[in-house]
Design a protein around this motif. Structure first.
Motif, PDB file in Angstrom:
ATOM      1  N   ARG A 167       8.921  -1.368  -0.029  1.00 57.97           N
ATOM      2  CA  ARG A 167       8.748  -2.819  -0.148  1.00 57.97           C
ATOM      3  C   ARG A 167       9.887  -3.622   0.474  1.00 57.97           C
ATOM      4  NH1 ARG A 167       5.161  -5.124  -3.791  1.00 57.97           N
ATOM      5  NH2 ARG A 167       3.752  -3.627  -4.737  1.00 57.97           N
ATOM      6  N   VAL A 168      11.072  -3.023   0.594  1.00 56.81           N
ATOM      7  CA  VAL A 168      12.223  -3.832   1.020  1.00 56.81           C
ATOM      8  C   VAL A 168      12.743  -3.512   2.421  1.00 56.81           C
ATOM      9  CG1 VAL A 168      12.941  -4.221  -1.373  1.00 56.81           C
ATOM     10  CG2 VAL A 168      13.939  -2.324  -0.095  1.00 56.81           C
ATOM     11  N   ALA A 228      -2.379  12.192   0.254  1.00 60.88           N
ATOM     12  CA  ALA A 228      -1.574  10.981   0.055  1.00 60.88           C
ATOM     13  C   ALA A 228      -0.417  10.933   1.054  1.00 60.88           C
ATOM     14  CB  ALA A 228      -1.051  10.920  -1.375  1.00 60.88           C
ATOM     15  N   PHE A 229       0.261  12.069   1.264  1.00 63.90           N
ATOM     16  CA  PHE A 229       1.374  12.090   2.224  1.00 63.90           C
ATOM     17  C   PHE A 229       0.902  11.798   3.643  1.00 63.90           C
ATOM     18  CE2 PHE A 229       3.517  14.985  -0.957  1.00 63.90           C
ATOM     19  CZ  PHE A 229       4.426  14.027  -1.364  1.00 63.90           C
ATOM     20  N   LEU A 230      -0.226  12.372   4.024  1.00 63.68           N
ATOM     21  CA  LEU A 230      -0.767  12.099   5.364  1.00 63.68           C
ATOM     22  C   LEU A 230      -1.147  10.626   5.496  1.00 63.68           C
ATOM     23  CD1 LEU A 230      -2.903  15.323   5.948  1.00 63.68           C
ATOM     24  CD2 LEU A 230      -0.631  14.777   6.881  1.00 63.68           C
ATOM     25  N   SER A 231      -1.673  10.037   4.427  1.00 63.16           N
ATOM     26  CA  SER A 231      -2.000   8.605   4.436  1.00 63.16           C
ATOM     27  C   SER A 231      -0.737   7.764   4.558  1.00 63.16           C
ATOM     28  CB  SER A 231      -2.748   8.218   3.160  1.00 63.16           C
ATOM     29  OG  SER A 231      -3.968   8.895   3.078  1.00 63.16           O
ATOM     30  N   ILE A 232       0.303   8.150   3.847  1.00 58.73           N
ATOM     31  CA  ILE A 232       1.575   7.417   3.913  1.00 58.73           C
ATOM     32  C   ILE A 232       2.110   7.427   5.342  1.00 58.73           C
ATOM     33  CG2 ILE A 232       4.026   7.521   3.251  1.00 58.73           C
ATOM     34  CD1 ILE A 232       2.999   8.435   0.426  1.00 58.73           C
ATOM     35  N   PHE A 271       2.724   9.933  -9.985  1.00 56.51           N
ATOM     36  CA  PHE A 271       1.869  10.197 -11.137  1.00 56.51           C
ATOM     37  C   PHE A 271       1.212  11.571 -11.035  1.00 56.51           C
ATOM     38  CE2 PHE A 271       1.679   5.510 -12.024  1.00 56.51           C
ATOM     39  CZ  PHE A 271       2.203   5.591 -13.300  1.00 56.51           C
ATOM     40  N   ASN A 272       0.804  11.954  -9.846  1.00 52.75           N
ATOM     41  CA  ASN A 272       0.205  13.277  -9.664  1.00 52.75           C
ATOM     42  C   ASN A 272       1.222  14.384  -9.912  1.00 52.75           C
ATOM     43  OD1 ASN A 272      -2.735  13.670  -8.600  1.00 52.75           O
ATOM     44  ND2 ASN A 272      -2.026  11.696  -7.833  1.00 52.75           N
ATOM     45  N   LEU A 303       0.826  -1.201   0.000  1.00 54.53           N
ATOM     46  CA  LEU A 303       0.000   0.000   0.000  1.00 54.53           C
ATOM     47  C   LEU A 303       0.867   1.260   0.000  1.00 54.53           C
ATOM     48  CD1 LEU A 303      -2.795   1.177   0.017  1.00 54.53           C
ATOM     49  CD2 LEU A 303      -2.865   0.873   2.504  1.00 54.53           C
ATOM     50  N   LEU A 304       1.932   1.266   0.788  1.00 60.99           N
ATOM     51  CA  LEU A 304       2.841   2.420   0.818  1.00 60.99           C
ATOM     52  C   LEU A 304       3.484   2.623  -0.561  1.00 60.99           C
ATOM     53  CD1 LEU A 304       4.524   1.874   4.291  1.00 60.99           C
ATOM     54  CD2 LEU A 304       3.033   3.790   3.643  1.00 60.99           C
ATOM     55  N   SER A 305       3.974   1.553  -1.145  1.00 59.49           N
ATOM     56  CA  SER A 305       4.600   1.636  -2.463  1.00 59.49           C
ATOM     57  C   SER A 305       3.608   2.167  -3.497  1.00 59.49           C
ATOM     58  CB  SER A 305       5.116   0.253  -2.869  1.00 59.49           C
ATOM     59  OG  SER A 305       5.747   0.295  -4.108  1.00 59.49           O
ATOM     60  N   THR A 306       2.373   1.700  -3.425  1.00 63.10           N
ATOM     61  CA  THR A 306       1.337   2.145  -4.355  1.00 63.10           C
ATOM     62  C   THR A 306       1.013   3.624  -4.145  1.00 63.10           C
ATOM     63  OG1 THR A 306       0.435  -0.098  -4.386  1.00 63.10           O
ATOM     64  CG2 THR A 306      -1.002   1.673  -5.177  1.00 63.10           C
ATOM     65  N   LEU A 307       0.961   4.067  -2.898  1.00 62.07           N
ATOM     66  CA  LEU A 307       0.708   5.484  -2.616  1.00 62.07           C
ATOM     67  C   LEU A 307       1.831   6.359  -3.160  1.00 62.07           C
ATOM     68  CD1 LEU A 307      -0.878   5.312   0.929  1.00 62.07           C
ATOM     69  CD2 LEU A 307      -1.888   6.395  -1.090  1.00 62.07           C
ATOM     70  N   TRP A 308       3.086   5.891  -3.072  1.00 62.55           N
ATOM     71  CA  TRP A 308       4.202   6.665  -3.635  1.00 62.55           C
ATOM     72  C   TRP A 308       4.082   6.743  -5.159  1.00 62.55           C
ATOM     73  CZ3 TRP A 308       6.887  10.162  -1.371  1.00 62.55           C
ATOM     74  CH2 TRP A 308       7.106  10.093   0.010  1.00 62.55           C
TER      75      TRP A 308
END
Length: 137
Positions: free
Chosen positions: A73-74, A116-120, A21-22, A11-16
Motif C-alpha cells: 500500500r505504501v 495467489a503468489f502467481l496473481s500477486i 490466512f491460508n 488488491l495486492l495487500s488483500t492477496l497478501w
C-alpha cells in the motif's frame, strides 16, 4: 463480475492477507490430527527437529506476508513491483520445499497459495508504471 476499480495496491495487500490466512489456517488445521500433536510434543514434526533456529526462520517466513500487506500500500510502483515479486518468489520457494513431506491437505493449501503468489506477481507487473512518468502527470 470482478470490480475493476480496485487499486492494484489494495488488491495486492488483500492477496497478501489471503496468503497469510491460508498459512495460519493450514497450521491450525494440522492440530486436528492426533499424530501431529504427538509430533509437536516429541519436538519432531514430519521428521524435522523443531529448534529455536527453525522457529525463528518460521517467524521470518510468516512476517513476509504481514510486511507485504503494508508495503503493497505504501511503496511507489517500481519498488512495489520488485518487493512483491521478490517476496512472492522467496515465500513460494520455501512453500514448494515442503513438497516431499506434504500430505493431501498441505497440497490443497499449497495450490491455493501458489495461485495467489502467481496473481500477486502478475498484478504487480501488469499495473506498475515507472514512478518518473507518474510523477510528471
Amino acid at each position: 463480475m470482478i470490480n475493476d476499480r480496485i487499486k492494484p495496491q489494495t488488491l495486492l495487500s488483500t492477496l497478501w492477507a489471503f496468503v497469510l490466512f491460508n498459512m495460519i489456517f493450514r497450521d491450525l488445521h494440522q492440530l486436528g490430527k492426533k499424530s501431529f500433536i504427538e509430533e509437536i510434543m516429541a519436538g519432531v514434526v514430519n521428521g524435522i527437529k523443531i529448534t529455536d533456529e527453525l522457529m525463528l526462520f518460521g517467524g521470518f517466513l510468516v512476517e513476509i506476508p504481514i510486511l507485504m500487506m503494508l508495503l503493497s500500500r505504501v511503496l511507489r510502483d517500481n519498488a512495489n513491483k520488485w518487493a512483491n515479486t521478490v517476496a512472492s518468489v522467496i515465500t513460494l520457494l520455501v512453500l514448494v520445499s515442503a513438497l516431499p513431506t506434504a500430505d493431501m491437505d498441505d497440497i490443497f493449501f499449497m495450490i491455493i497459495e501458489i495461485m495467489a503468489f502467481l496473481s500477486i506477481i502478475w498484478i504487480a507487473w501488469k499495473f506498475s508504471t515507472p514512478d518518473t512518468i507518474q510523477a510528471r502527470s
